[in-house]
Design a protein around this motif. Sequence first.
Motif, PDB file in Angstrom:
ATOM      1  N   SER A   1       0.839  -1.209   0.000  1.00 52.80           N
ATOM      2  CA  SER A   1       0.000   0.000   0.000  1.00 52.80           C
ATOM      3  C   SER A   1       0.874   1.259   0.000  1.00 52.80           C
ATOM      4  O   SER A   1       0.544   2.242  -0.663  1.00 52.80           O
ATOM      5  N   PHE A   2       1.998   1.223   0.719  1.00 56.70           N
ATOM      6  CA  PHE A   2       2.926   2.360   0.717  1.00 56.70           C
ATOM      7  C   PHE A   2       3.478   2.589  -0.686  1.00 56.70           C
ATOM      8  O   PHE A   2       3.545   3.726  -1.161  1.00 56.70           O
ATOM      9  N   ILE A   3       3.919   1.503  -1.339  1.00 56.07           N
ATOM     10  CA  ILE A   3       4.491   1.604  -2.688  1.00 56.07           C
ATOM     11  C   ILE A   3       3.472   2.200  -3.655  1.00 56.07           C
ATOM     12  O   ILE A   3       3.827   2.950  -4.587  1.00 56.07           O
ATOM     13  N   ASN A   4       2.187   1.898  -3.421  1.00 61.01           N
ATOM     14  CA  ASN A   4       1.122   2.411  -4.295  1.00 61.01           C
ATOM     15  C   ASN A   4       0.639   3.793  -3.872  1.00 61.01           C
ATOM     16  O   ASN A   4      -0.360   4.302  -4.404  1.00 61.01           O
ATOM     17  N   GLY A   5       1.300   4.407  -2.885  1.00 61.89           N
ATOM     18  CA  GLY A   5       0.968   5.785  -2.496  1.00 61.89           C
ATOM     19  C   GLY A   5      -0.098   5.920  -1.438  1.00 61.89           C
ATOM     20  O   GLY A   5      -0.550   7.039  -1.150  1.00 61.89           O
ATOM     21  N   ASP A   6      -0.516   4.814  -0.817  1.00 63.09           N
ATOM     22  CA  ASP A   6      -1.530   4.859   0.244  1.00 63.09           C
ATOM     23  C   ASP A   6      -0.808   4.723   1.595  1.00 63.09           C
ATOM     24  O   ASP A   6      -0.238   3.683   1.901  1.00 63.09           O
ATOM     25  N   PHE A   7      -0.867   5.774   2.433  1.00 59.56           N
ATOM     26  CA  PHE A   7      -0.109   5.784   3.688  1.00 59.56           C
ATOM     27  C   PHE A   7      -1.007   5.714   4.927  1.00 59.56           C
ATOM     28  O   PHE A   7      -0.568   6.019   6.039  1.00 59.56           O
ATOM     29  N   THR A   8      -2.263   5.331   4.737  1.00 57.86           N
ATOM     30  CA  THR A   8      -3.204   5.314   5.865  1.00 57.86           C
ATOM     31  C   THR A   8      -2.841   4.271   6.933  1.00 57.86           C
ATOM     32  O   THR A   8      -3.248   4.397   8.084  1.00 57.86           O
ATOM     33  N   LEU A   9      -2.072   3.245   6.565  1.00 55.71           N
ATOM     34  CA  LEU A   9      -1.713   2.191   7.524  1.00 55.71           C
ATOM     35  C   LEU A   9      -0.438   2.502   8.309  1.00 55.71           C
ATOM     36  O   LEU A   9       0.007   1.698   9.129  1.00 55.71           O
ATOM     37  N   ASP A  10       0.157   3.674   8.059  1.00 57.75           N
ATOM     38  CA  ASP A  10       1.389   4.055   8.772  1.00 57.75           C
ATOM     39  C   ASP A  10       1.088   4.330  10.246  1.00 57.75           C
ATOM     40  O   ASP A  10       0.232   5.153  10.573  1.00 57.75           O
ATOM     41  N   LYS A  11       1.769   3.638  11.118  1.00 57.29           N
ATOM     42  CA  LYS A  11       1.587   3.818  12.571  1.00 57.29           C
ATOM     43  C   LYS A  11       2.795   4.517  13.198  1.00 57.29           C
ATOM     44  O   LYS A  11       2.929   4.572  14.418  1.00 57.29           O
ATOM     45  N   THR A  12       3.715   4.991  12.366  1.00 55.61           N
ATOM     46  CA  THR A  12       4.974   5.539  12.884  1.00 55.61           C
ATOM     47  C   THR A  12       5.066   7.062  12.725  1.00 55.61           C
ATOM     48  O   THR A  12       6.102   7.638  13.069  1.00 55.61           O
ATOM     49  N   ASN A  13       4.015   7.670  12.185  1.00 50.44           N
ATOM     50  CA  ASN A  13       4.009   9.123  11.939  1.00 50.44           C
ATOM     51  C   ASN A  13       5.152   9.541  11.002  1.00 50.44           C
ATOM     52  O   ASN A  13       5.815  10.560  11.221  1.00 50.44           O
ATOM     53  N   LYS A  14       5.379   8.731   9.973  1.00 49.13           N
ATOM     54  CA  LYS A  14       6.461   9.026   9.034  1.00 49.13           C
ATOM     55  C   LYS A  14       5.948   9.191   7.610  1.00 49.13           C
ATOM     56  O   LYS A  14       6.589   8.812   6.643  1.00 49.13           O
ATOM     57  N   GLU A  15       4.740   9.767   7.490  1.00 54.40           N
ATOM     58  CA  GLU A  15       4.137   9.907   6.167  1.00 54.40           C
ATOM     59  C   GLU A  15       5.004  10.759   5.241  1.00 54.40           C
ATOM     60  O   GLU A  15       5.178  10.431   4.061  1.00 54.40           O
ATOM     61  N   ASP A  16       5.581  11.851   5.775  1.00 56.38           N
ATOM     62  CA  ASP A  16       6.414  12.728   4.926  1.00 56.38           C
ATOM     63  C   ASP A  16       7.639  11.972   4.410  1.00 56.38           C
ATOM     64  O   ASP A  16       8.014  12.103   3.244  1.00 56.38           O
ATOM     65  N   LYS A  17       8.242  11.189   5.291  1.00 55.79           N
ATOM     66  CA  LYS A  17       9.411  10.408   4.874  1.00 55.79           C
ATOM     67  C   LYS A  17       9.015   9.381   3.817  1.00 55.79           C
ATOM     68  O   LYS A  17       9.734   9.172   2.830  1.00 55.79           O
ATOM     69  N   LEU A  18       7.850   8.725   4.025  1.00 55.85           N
ATOM     70  CA  LEU A  18       7.371   7.731   3.063  1.00 55.85           C
ATOM     71  C   LEU A  18       7.138   8.367   1.688  1.00 55.85           C
ATOM     72  O   LEU A  18       7.530   7.803   0.667  1.00 55.85           O
ATOM     73  N   LYS A  19       6.532   9.534   1.692  1.00 51.17           N
ATOM     74  CA  LYS A  19       6.267  10.213   0.414  1.00 51.17           C
ATOM     75  C   LYS A  19       7.581  10.502  -0.329  1.00 51.17           C
ATOM     76  O   LYS A  19       7.680  10.308  -1.543  1.00 51.17           O
ATOM     77  N   ALA A  20       8.576  10.965   0.424  1.00 49.85           N
ATOM     78  CA  ALA A  20       9.874  11.270  -0.185  1.00 49.85           C
ATOM     79  C   ALA A  20      10.535  10.000  -0.723  1.00 49.85           C
ATOM     80  O   ALA A  20      11.114  10.008  -1.822  1.00 49.85           O
TER      81      ALA A  20
END
Length: 714
Positions: free
Chosen positions: A231-250
């Motif tokens: 889901s992260f690879i596909n651009g969906d970050f709703t399952l992130d529990k680490t508060n690292k959405e900005d890092k994931l996007k980058a």
Amino acid sequence: MLKSFIFALSLQIQNNMSLQEILTPYIQQAVQQLFDLSIERIEFQATRKDFEGDVTMVVFPLVKQLKGNPVEIGNKIGEYLVTNVEMVSKFNVVQGFLNLVINDTYYSTFFNDIFANATFGYQPINTGEKAVMVEYASPNTNKPLHLGHVRNVLLGYSVAEILKASGKKVYKTQVINDRGIHICKSMLAWEKFGNGQTPESTGLKGDKLVGNFYVKFENELRSQAKPIFESFINGDFTLDKTNKEDKLKALISEINKLEGFYNTEIEKIDFIIIDQENSDLSNQLEAAITDKGSILKVISSFKKQVSEDYFKGKSYKTIDGILKPALTLSEKIENLKSDVNEIARNSTSAMQEAKEMLRKWEAGDEQVVQLWEMMNGWVYEGFETSYKNIGVDFDCNYYESNTYLLGKDVVEDGLAKGVFYKKEDGSVWIDLTSDGLDEKLVLRSDGTSVYMTQDIGTAIQRVKDFPDVGGMVYTVGNEQDYHFKVLFLILKKLGFDWAEHLYHLSYGMVDLPSGKMKSREGTVVDADDLMTDMTTTAREISEELGKLDGLSQEEKDGLYKTIGLGALKYYILKVDPKKRILFDPKESVDFAGNTGPFIQYTYARIQSILRKADFDFSKSVEMVELHSKEKELIKALAQFPEVIQQAAKTYSPALIANYTYDLVKEYNSFYQSVSILGETDEIKKVFRVQLSQKVAQTIQNAFKLLGIDVPSRM
């Protein structure tokens, strides 16, 4: 005259003077009388095999001072020594090298003086010197010992024994990593899936049982992480529990950009040329690209299929030149995806629960602490069994649960001294850029320590616990080289004098022909299983050779274990610690070549000779003339003390292992060239049996330093 010479020579040998030390004053005297020059140091080396001589003096250092021809200088010194020194019988000069032939009297006197010394080569403990603490093993309590640990404990134990034999007092220790997220993973899996299993109820060693639950946790974690990662690879970050959405996007943005470049490079690959160089590799690469697989994994897999030499050759260099741009991008993409996957793993409920369990442990939760104590207790019992089987021991243990808070007070002291500095967020650092390193964190902004802090505190605590310790040896893999550079430098800057005597015994990985180990997936090569397999291999090969008639089954079983473990230990220890090892169990148990069993077989052969010697050979005899093979064998024996000192200085068991192999080769040459029990001259017969006995004793003493037993029969 001869008797007085022998007496003086005997005193020098008994005072542990080497041949070079005995010759030095005579050569100094020669240079003084011949050239009116006083010299302090003489440079010696072993005489090359293609020249006559027992020891070689290097003349070149004198040439500058005397402004003469090195051959003429060498000839004058040689003539002086032959005329004035009874032990020098002949000489020859090759360019600037003076080769000296030492007479048989020296060697027979030397042998008679060491014959009764059962620990020849070993030095007594020098009580005037500071002790050394050697750390090895240092396992985690979430899994059993594996092949990597085997190299670690064999190296550490052997170095400790070598240091002891060189005259140092030694403490052997380990740091047991008994706290942290890794053990919480096993504990959580046992709570969820264990159904009350114990080592007793399952018949498993405690460390194996706990290790099984660690693997179970990792399998569950991987299962939970996979859909989150996708889901992260596909651009969906709703399952992130680490508060690292900005890092994931980058990360995802960078991955997408690099994959575009990667696809462009893939289209440029000239498969016609690759196919001409290696059609098999070409087919594997094309299949991977078609299936959108990783060419990086193809190359990694291919490297296990062919020899190292292939990758140094022209053919692969051509292929590498074509693939390099795509491979570089592929590696960067894999690293970025690994970062994404780590966030996915930390977002799973499994990891969240494990972290909560760790928080409870740190808070002293009674139920969690009880579970931790129970499961760690199982592991400790398992470790003890493994250590006993492999033949290593420790003088003291340190536990991370007791040491992880150490070092914080040292940080405060370092701040006061100006060694450390504090950043605006409250974290504490040390700046090592002027020393060619970087800035290093030693205390987090929340006041919690890092591994560096713990290691600083533990080192200091060890000296408090053992005040006679003046140096330490850390047996840790080469992936930690940088860590120890920083640690040692910090301790020096803090002003500890013993920090000048710290050594990182760094070593390379151990691989099997089947590939690298991975403990998360449970494909790790278990140390106990490896030892059992080695014993089985030794039994199969021994039975094929069929030389064990007359031994009871119990004696055979003991012998198989001695041969199997000897093969394993020797194969690993004969290699320089810094080199990576590809361990081949069958090759290690070969009874020919540079192997443990080959050396053990020679020892057993000598024991057979000693059993058949039905006469008294306990008293020394005087040999007037030595056979060339006898002389060479005594020369080999004479090297043992210096080899031990050199091995201690360089922390290298490989020097002991390869010396023993050379000694055995020399003995086998002697055995093939002269008659021993069939010799008609009684003095020669006694001397040759004594020489055989001394060689066997030296093999045993050398192998003891490697932790290897020797059998009396094979």
